[in-house]
Design a protein around this motif. Structure first.
Motif, PDB file in Angstrom:
ATOM      1  N   LEU A   1       0.864  -1.171   0.000  1.00  0.00           N
ATOM      2  CA  LEU A   1       0.000   0.000   0.000  1.00  0.00           C
ATOM      3  C   LEU A   1       0.906   1.228   0.000  1.00  0.00           C
ATOM      4  N   THR A   2       0.725   2.122  -0.965  1.00  0.00           N
ATOM      5  CA  THR A   2       1.573   3.312  -1.042  1.00  0.00           C
ATOM      6  C   THR A   2       0.798   4.611  -0.829  1.00  0.00           C
ATOM      7  N   GLY A   3      -0.527   4.553  -0.861  1.00  0.00           N
ATOM      8  CA  GLY A   3      -1.277   5.778  -0.627  1.00  0.00           C
ATOM      9  C   GLY A   3      -2.763   5.558  -0.492  1.00  0.00           C
ATOM     10  N   ILE A   4      -3.372   6.466   0.256  1.00  0.00           N
ATOM     11  CA  ILE A   4      -4.832   6.514   0.402  1.00  0.00           C
ATOM     12  C   ILE A   4      -5.229   7.971   0.185  1.00  0.00           C
ATOM     13  N   ASP A   5      -6.161   8.221  -0.716  1.00  0.00           N
ATOM     14  CA  ASP A   5      -6.626   9.585  -0.964  1.00  0.00           C
ATOM     15  C   ASP A   5      -8.145   9.634  -0.866  1.00  0.00           C
ATOM     16  N   GLY A   6      -8.640  10.739  -0.340  1.00  0.00           N
ATOM     17  CA  GLY A   6     -10.073  10.996  -0.322  1.00  0.00           C
ATOM     18  C   GLY A   6     -10.891  10.021   0.485  1.00  0.00           C
ATOM     19  N   ALA A   7     -10.325   9.480   1.555  1.00  0.00           N
ATOM     20  CA  ALA A   7     -11.068   8.504   2.369  1.00  0.00           C
ATOM     21  C   ALA A   7     -12.242   9.194   3.059  1.00  0.00           C
ATOM     22  N   LYS A   8     -13.395   8.558   2.954  1.00  0.00           N
ATOM     23  CA  LYS A   8     -14.598   9.055   3.619  1.00  0.00           C
ATOM     24  C   LYS A   8     -15.290   7.890   4.293  1.00  0.00           C
ATOM     25  N   PHE A   9     -15.699   8.105   5.526  1.00  0.00           N
ATOM     26  CA  PHE A   9     -16.418   7.088   6.291  1.00  0.00           C
ATOM     27  C   PHE A   9     -17.828   7.612   6.505  1.00  0.00           C
ATOM     28  N   ARG A  10     -18.792   6.842   6.047  1.00  0.00           N
ATOM     29  CA  ARG A  10     -20.164   7.340   6.018  1.00  0.00           C
ATOM     30  C   ARG A  10     -21.080   6.724   7.076  1.00  0.00           C
ATOM     31  N   LYS A  11     -20.727   5.536   7.566  1.00  0.00           N
ATOM     32  CA  LYS A  11     -21.579   4.857   8.548  1.00  0.00           C
ATOM     33  C   LYS A  11     -20.721   3.839   9.290  1.00  0.00           C
ATOM     34  N   PRO A  12     -20.953   3.656  10.603  1.00  0.00           N
ATOM     35  CA  PRO A  12     -20.169   2.658  11.340  1.00  0.00           C
ATOM     36  C   PRO A  12     -20.440   1.235  10.842  1.00  0.00           C
ATOM     37  N   VAL A  13     -19.400   0.404  10.905  1.00  0.00           N
ATOM     38  CA  VAL A  13     -19.505  -1.022  10.602  1.00  0.00           C
ATOM     39  C   VAL A  13     -19.430  -1.743  11.939  1.00  0.00           C
ATOM     40  N   VAL A  14     -20.408  -2.607  12.195  1.00  0.00           N
ATOM     41  CA  VAL A  14     -20.548  -3.241  13.509  1.00  0.00           C
ATOM     42  C   VAL A  14     -20.620  -4.765  13.370  1.00  0.00           C
ATOM     43  N   PRO A  15     -20.441  -5.478  14.488  1.00  0.00           N
ATOM     44  CA  PRO A  15     -20.540  -6.944  14.424  1.00  0.00           C
ATOM     45  C   PRO A  15     -21.856  -7.389  13.787  1.00  0.00           C
ATOM     46  N   GLY A  16     -21.757  -8.407  12.938  1.00  0.00           N
ATOM     47  CA  GLY A  16     -22.928  -8.921  12.233  1.00  0.00           C
ATOM     48  C   GLY A  16     -23.048  -8.384  10.822  1.00  0.00           C
ATOM     49  N   ASP A  17     -22.331  -7.291  10.530  1.00  0.00           N
ATOM     50  CA  ASP A  17     -22.368  -6.734   9.179  1.00  0.00           C
ATOM     51  C   ASP A  17     -21.569  -7.611   8.219  1.00  0.00           C
ATOM     52  N   ILE A  18     -22.001  -7.636   6.977  1.00  0.00           N
ATOM     53  CA  ILE A  18     -21.242  -8.262   5.898  1.00  0.00           C
ATOM     54  C   ILE A  18     -20.738  -7.116   5.041  1.00  0.00           C
ATOM     55  N   LEU A  19     -19.434  -6.944   5.042  1.00  0.00           N
ATOM     56  CA  LEU A  19     -18.797  -5.852   4.326  1.00  0.00           C
ATOM     57  C   LEU A  19     -18.501  -6.304   2.895  1.00  0.00           C
ATOM     58  N   ARG A  20     -19.108  -5.635   1.921  1.00  0.00           N
ATOM     59  CA  ARG A  20     -18.837  -5.911   0.511  1.00  0.00           C
ATOM     60  C   ARG A  20     -17.814  -4.884   0.026  1.00  0.00           C
TER      61      ARG A  20
END
Length: 151
Positions: free
Chosen positions: A88-107
């Motif tokens: 990994l060499t860079g991350i740009d424009g990261a935005k977090f819109r909603k919390p991810v919690v136990p039980g979620d399936i992250l796609r």
């Protein structure tokens, strides 16, 4: 239906539990796009401290999961032999819109924006069901060195 299971993912990525953050790959279109899945469970070690009584998956780990899926895409696109390392060499424009919690399936959806060896620029988006929870541009470098560790 899975395109790649956890065993095949581990044959590509050097990460291992608790830092392997991809459970399976659902779609793979080399040089273009990949979709991975992370099943978020209460047993994740980071939930003990983030946060007690209100567990939330750390945003940096969502970004890491996107980067790992992007690493699988780069590896499979190159038709690599052995186990080159994707950094990994860079991350740009990261935005977090909603919390991810136990039980979620992250796609985890990653699309190639541009590539010029050895660098790859990709757009990553993480969803829970149909809701966007995180997005960022991820830049990575593929090296010829071999990954260590066990398979």
């Amino acid at each position: 239906m899975s395109v790649m299971d956890n065993v095949e993912i581990q044959s590509i990525l050097p990460h291992r539990y608790p830092f392997l953050l991809v459970d399976r790959i659902r779609e793979l279109d080399p040089d273009r796009r990949i979709v991975g899945i992370k099943n978020v469970t209460i047993n994740e070690p980071f939930f003990q401290g983030h946060f007690p009584g209100r567990p939330v998956m750390p945003g940096v780990l969502i970004l890491e999961a996107l980067a790992q899926v992007g690493g699988v895409l780069a590896f499979k696109s190159l038709g690599a032999v052995g186990r080159p390392v994707v950094y990994l060499t860079g991350i740009d424009g990261a935005k977090f819109r909603k919390p991810v919690v136990p039980g979620d399936i992250l796609r985890l959806e990653v699309d190639v924006l541009k590539k010029r060896a050895p660098f790859w620029k990709m757009q990553g988006r993480a969803f829970v069901e149909s809701e966007l929870v995180c997005e960022a541009e991820v830049t990575a470098m593929v090296t010829d060195e071999q990954a260590g560790g066990t398979k």
